[in-house]
Design an enzyme around this catalytic site. Structure first.
Site, mmCIF file in Angstrom:
data_model
loop_
_atom_site.group_PDB
_atom_site.id
_atom_site.type_symbol
_atom_site.label_atom_id
_atom_site.label_comp_id
_atom_site.label_asym_id
_atom_site.label_seq_id
_atom_site.Cartn_x
_atom_site.Cartn_y
_atom_site.Cartn_z
ATOM 1 N N LYS A 193 3.404 0.873 -6.953
ATOM 2 C CA LYS A 193 4.272 -0.143 -7.576
ATOM 3 C C LYS A 193 3.450 -1.382 -7.943
ATOM 4 O O LYS A 193 3.716 -2.027 -8.944
ATOM 5 C CB LYS A 193 5.431 -0.511 -6.647
ATOM 6 C CG LYS A 193 6.348 0.674 -6.388
ATOM 7 C CD LYS A 193 7.536 0.325 -5.557
ATOM 8 C CE LYS A 193 8.244 1.556 -5.056
ATOM 9 N NZ LYS A 193 7.549 2.249 -3.940
ATOM 10 N N ALA A 212 0.834 -1.213 0.000
ATOM 11 C CA ALA A 212 0.000 0.000 0.000
ATOM 12 C C ALA A 212 0.874 1.270 0.000
ATOM 13 O O ALA A 212 1.946 1.264 0.584
ATOM 14 C CB ALA A 212 -0.878 -0.011 1.242
ATOM 15 N N CYS A 214 12.939 4.115 0.656
ATOM 16 C CA CYS A 214 13.167 5.522 0.293
ATOM 17 C C CYS A 214 13.911 6.161 1.451
ATOM 18 O O CYS A 214 13.461 7.144 2.037
ATOM 19 C CB CYS A 214 11.865 6.235 -0.071
ATOM 20 S SG CYS A 214 10.501 5.873 1.017
ATOM 21 N N ASP A 268 0.892 -9.654 8.251
ATOM 22 C CA ASP A 268 2.230 -9.180 8.580
ATOM 23 C C ASP A 268 3.202 -9.991 7.721
ATOM 24 O O ASP A 268 3.314 -11.209 7.886
ATOM 25 C CB ASP A 268 2.483 -9.424 10.078
ATOM 26 C CG ASP A 268 3.894 -9.032 10.495
ATOM 27 O OD1 ASP A 268 4.705 -8.700 9.602
ATOM 28 O OD2 ASP A 268 4.183 -9.063 11.700
HETATM 29 C C1 LIG Z 1 7.018 2.191 1.797
HETATM 30 S S1 LIG Z 1 5.368 1.759 2.052
HETATM 31 C C2 LIG Z 1 5.049 0.805 0.615
HETATM 32 C C3 LIG Z 1 4.779 1.627 -0.602
HETATM 33 C C4 LIG Z 1 4.215 0.801 -1.743
HETATM 34 N N1 LIG Z 1 5.083 -0.298 -2.095
HETATM 35 C C5 LIG Z 1 3.955 1.640 -2.978
HETATM 36 O O1 LIG Z 1 4.758 1.650 -3.886
HETATM 37 O O2 LIG Z 1 2.893 2.289 -3.053
HETATM 38 C C6 LIG Z 1 5.469 0.542 3.271
HETATM 39 C C7 LIG Z 1 4.173 -0.230 3.541
HETATM 40 O O3 LIG Z 1 4.515 -1.328 4.353
HETATM 41 C C8 LIG Z 1 3.444 -1.619 5.205
HETATM 42 N N2 LIG Z 1 3.997 -2.446 6.283
HETATM 43 C C9 LIG Z 1 4.659 -2.068 7.391
HETATM 44 N N3 LIG Z 1 5.033 -3.149 8.100
HETATM 45 C C10 LIG Z 1 4.582 -4.231 7.424
HETATM 46 C C11 LIG Z 1 4.621 -5.636 7.659
HETATM 47 N N4 LIG Z 1 5.201 -6.143 8.735
HETATM 48 N N5 LIG Z 1 4.030 -6.449 6.760
HETATM 49 C C12 LIG Z 1 3.407 -5.953 5.653
HETATM 50 N N6 LIG Z 1 3.341 -4.637 5.399
HETATM 51 C C13 LIG Z 1 3.932 -3.790 6.263
HETATM 52 C C14 LIG Z 1 2.937 -0.257 5.612
HETATM 53 O O4 LIG Z 1 1.596 -0.334 6.047
HETATM 54 C C15 LIG Z 1 3.103 0.524 4.310
HETATM 55 O O5 LIG Z 1 1.918 0.539 3.599
#
Ligand SMILES: C[S@@+](CC[C@H](N)C(=O)[O-])C[C@H]1O[C@@H](n2cnc3c(N)ncnc32)[C@H](O)[C@@H]1O
Length: 730
Positions: A214, A210, A347, A265
């Protein structure tokens, strides 16, 4: 469900803010819990702005942070002579970047429009700030983006209001984003899916997906062969339940039956299974061919987009995230097939979040996982090679050469695995194969990418295999005795079930099959509804491999959404089948629909249909050419497919239509109507109000709040509800 008022509301907010607001309205909110939730969300995604923040404060932020400068100067993230340019660039606003999406022929047509109508105007624009020489606005094509479909240009909010051509381009981008013809996305954020090298047969996992920019690229690459439905799929996952709905929105724009959205997760993602072709009825472990691991990070490379990070930056952020980043990456490697490719990205500039995580993984996995040099896939991109030396620091800005130097009170924060490889081991890890992009390289945000290939099972997978073989008989005995496992409790809202059609005998299917003349290859078991009982309302379609995935793993992982809406209930007395087609799913089934319900319409008639989109006053058949009138003469009233093919440009459009008693019209949402009229070179001015004058009068902050960063769900397909349909049977 969205209604039109909500649509207007969403246009004024980002989708995240909208979801938060809706969440607030619908529940009795405990303010304390709400703040706690926001704080937690902020910790998880430091690069996201808190709900209460608005952009109007951004201009006031002093873009300085002494600790940030000291930390990265000490780490030598860039050569000393580049430091001033690096810092200067970090303090400037970010240019706009976008890519053209959609089918190949539509993308080519849209690209021509962008160049001839918008860029040509802009090239004559010289923006002049007070007392300064005019700055030329020059769109830059991103040389490394496949098909040359991505562009970057300086288009700040202030500039939009200073120049009408820029305002027009901005309007175009907003409208086409809603129609799915364009995706606005930061330049560097487009890199990971490109180097992941996704093919239509790949099983792809996006672990932290999210809001999904991507993921959208992954879906586009999966669909690169337009002649057939991909045999692969994309599973887009995020731990945050509410952010998963941003993924639903992204998937909806792209109308793919090959995507599945899950909420888990990633660090403890369950092992999944799929049907085994070699053993009928049996299963085998699901291993992915491609995995994107775009982990949560401190986000300090997004300072240009999120200047509030200047206010809260500290070494603690990176140190705290190293652990979860590593665990997600490690689980990704476990889920990856041998021969598969995984991309790790952040990032962040911080080596503790980047090379240290990569190094730790390589150390633990021995020779089974290798770094790949992805630079040849990115021709023309400027970057620095990955770092091979850095010094972790504690929050009080003390830097450490080795773990033994870390005082006891910091030993739980600065961990032994965060340190760089010994000089004699450098050749073993090849950390220089990682890619670092700094803001001044090509006027973008910063980014870090590492590409891995799994060359053999991980060391602990090999051990497990041997042990498993030995224990197999013993286990079978134990399994018999074991009490049934408790069902895993899954968080978030309870989703509606995924109820697949049992086959051609499913109650509503025979009339659909007969009415749309569906061919024998159409697999009705890939259709599903979201309710067990009651009248079926919307019918969704998934690809066979996604059906298998849902059916085999539903009890093991929380599935938020899958399937494209293909048929919609429409109990209309003039139609023998109670379901009309839906534009969302049309691309996926058009090849299965027989000639009975297809109308090959002329260009001028398609324009008539699109320009007269008022469902209560559809265009009368007499308004059409004789050619089209003859075609629909014997077509029974009801839902149909309107096709148009321009031989010269090879532009092919397929729309859902409705044959009324005396009329013919299209079933498209307004953004799609504008998109098609644009592609046909027709007049769409009634939808394209020139608000330039008005916009140049409103203050900065207000103008900013009307920007649609993440496009909301498009308005309902025009007249796409039963009452309106019934009124068209004129
Ligand atoms: C950098 S953002 C991703 C951006 C996304 N890939 C995009 O291009 O739009 C990181 C995401 O990782 C999720 N996140 C954080 N910890 C996580 C976990 N343990 N498992 C899965 N998702 C996780 C967050 O909710 C967040 O939406």
């Amino acid at each position: 469900m969205f209604c039109f008022n909500n649509f207007i509301l969403v246009r004024q907010l980002t989708l995240g803010a909208y979801l938060r607001r809706m969440g607030r309205r619908n529940r009795n909110v405990n303010k304390f819990a709400q703040r706690k939730r926001e704080r937690r969300e902020q910790e998880r995604n430091p690069q996201e702005k808190p709900a209460s923040d608005t952009r109007k404060h951004y201009e006031d932020i002093v873009r300085e942070n002494a600790a940030f400068e000291e930390y990265y100067k000490t780490q030598k993230v860039c050569p000393e002579e580049e430091w001033p340019t690096f810092m200067k660039s970090l303090k400037e606003n970010l240019p706009t970047a976008f890519r053209i999406t959609g089918s190949k022929c539509e993308a080519a047509a849209l690209m021509n429009i962008v160049k001839s109508e918008y860029f040509s105007e802009i090239l004559n624009v010289k923006l002049q700030a007070e007392g300064q020489e005019g700055e030329e606005i020059k769109p830059i094509n991103l040389s490394w983006y496949p098909g040359g479909l991505a562009w970057q240009l300086r288009l700040s909010r202030t500039d939009i209001r200073r120049s009408e051509p820029l305002y027009r381009l901005h309007n175009f981008l907003v409208a086409e984003t809603a129609a799915g013809g364009v995706s606005r996305q930061e330049t560097v954020s487009m890199i990971p899916p490109v180097v992941l090298d996704v093919q239509p047969h790949h099983k792809v996992l996006d672990m932290c997906a999210a809001p999904g920019s991507k993921t959208a690229q992954l879906i586009e690459f999966l669909h690169s062969d337009e002649e057939s439905t991909p045999t692969g799929f994309v599973m887009a996952n995020d731990v945050d339940n509410s952010r998963c709905y941003m993924l639903v929105h992204q998937a909806k724009r792209l109308n793919s039956p090959c995507i599945l959205i899950t909420n888990h997760d990633s660090a403890v993602m369950p092992s999944l299974v799929m049907s085994d072709d070699q053993s009928p009825g049996g299963t085998k472990p699901l291993k992915f061919d491609r995995i994107l691991c775009d982990v949560p990070c401190s986000g300090d490379a997004t300072l240009r987009k999120n200047p509030d990070i200047w206010l809260k930056w500290s070494t603690g952020n990176g140190n705290n995230l190293h652990g979860i980043q590593y665990r997600v990456l490690r689980r990704g490697c476990e889920l990856l097939a041998v021969g598969g490719r995984l991309v790790y990205s952040t990032c962040s500039f911080n080596p503790v979040e980047n090379e240290a995580v990569v190094h730790r993984l390589l150390q633990e996995t021995g020779d089974s996982v290798k770094l790949v040099d992805a630079a040849p896939m990115l021709p023309g991109l400027k970057y620095h090679k990955g770092m091979t030396y850095w010094r972790p620091a504690s929050k009080d800005m003390v830097f450490y050469e080795k773990y033994e130097d870390v005082p006891e009170k910091w030993q739980t924060v600065v961990r032994p695995q965060m340190f760089p490889p010994k000089p004699e081991d450098l050749d073993k890890y090849n950390l220089d194969k990682c890619i670092r992009i700094l803001p001044h390289h090509q006027d973008t945000g910063g980014f870090f990418v590492a590409v891995f290939e799994k060359v053999s099972p991980l060391p602990w997978e090999k051990e497990e295999k041997v042990q498993n073989q030995g224990d197999e008989t013993e286990k079978k005995e134990e399994l018999k005795k074991e009490p049934p496992k408790k069902k895993r409790r899954m968080g978030g809202y309870r989703e509606d079930p995924f109820v697949f059609f049992s086959g051609d005998s499913e109650d509503v299917f025979p009339s659909i099959k007969e009415y749309y003349d569906l061919n024998a290859e159409f697999d009705s078991t890939c259709l599903l509804t979201r309710c067990h009982v009651g009248k079926k309302k919307n019918i969704y379609l998934v690809s066979p491999v996604v059906k298998d995935l849902v059916q085999r793993n539903e009890s093991n992982i929380k599935i938020i959404n899958t399937g494209v809406k293909t048929f919609v209930r429409c109990d209309n007395k003039n139609m023998t089948c109670p379901f009309r087609l839906s534009q969302e799913g049309l691309q996926s089934i058009t090849r299965s629909i027989g000639p009975k319900r297809r109308v090959r319409i002329l260009k001028e008639d398609l324009i008539t249909v699109l320009q007269n989109d008022n469902p209560s006053n559809p265009p009368d058949l007499k308004q059409f050419t004789e050619h089209t009138q003859n075609l629909v003469k014997d077509l029974a009233t009801g839902s149909c497919v309107l096709e148009y093919h321009d031989e010269e440009s090879n532009l092919q459009l397929t729309l859902v239509g409705w044959r009324g008693v005396h009329s013919l019209r299209a079933y498209t949402a307004t953004p799609d109507t504008v998109h098609y009229l644009r592609l046909l070179g027709a007049d769409y001015s009634k939808y394209d109000i020139n608000k330039f004058k008005k916009a140049s009068d409103i203050p900065d902050a207000e103008a900013d709040s009307t920007d649609v960063t993440e496009a909301p769900e498009t308005a309902k397909e025009n007249g796409a509800n039963e009452t309106e349909v019934q009124s068209t049977s004129s």
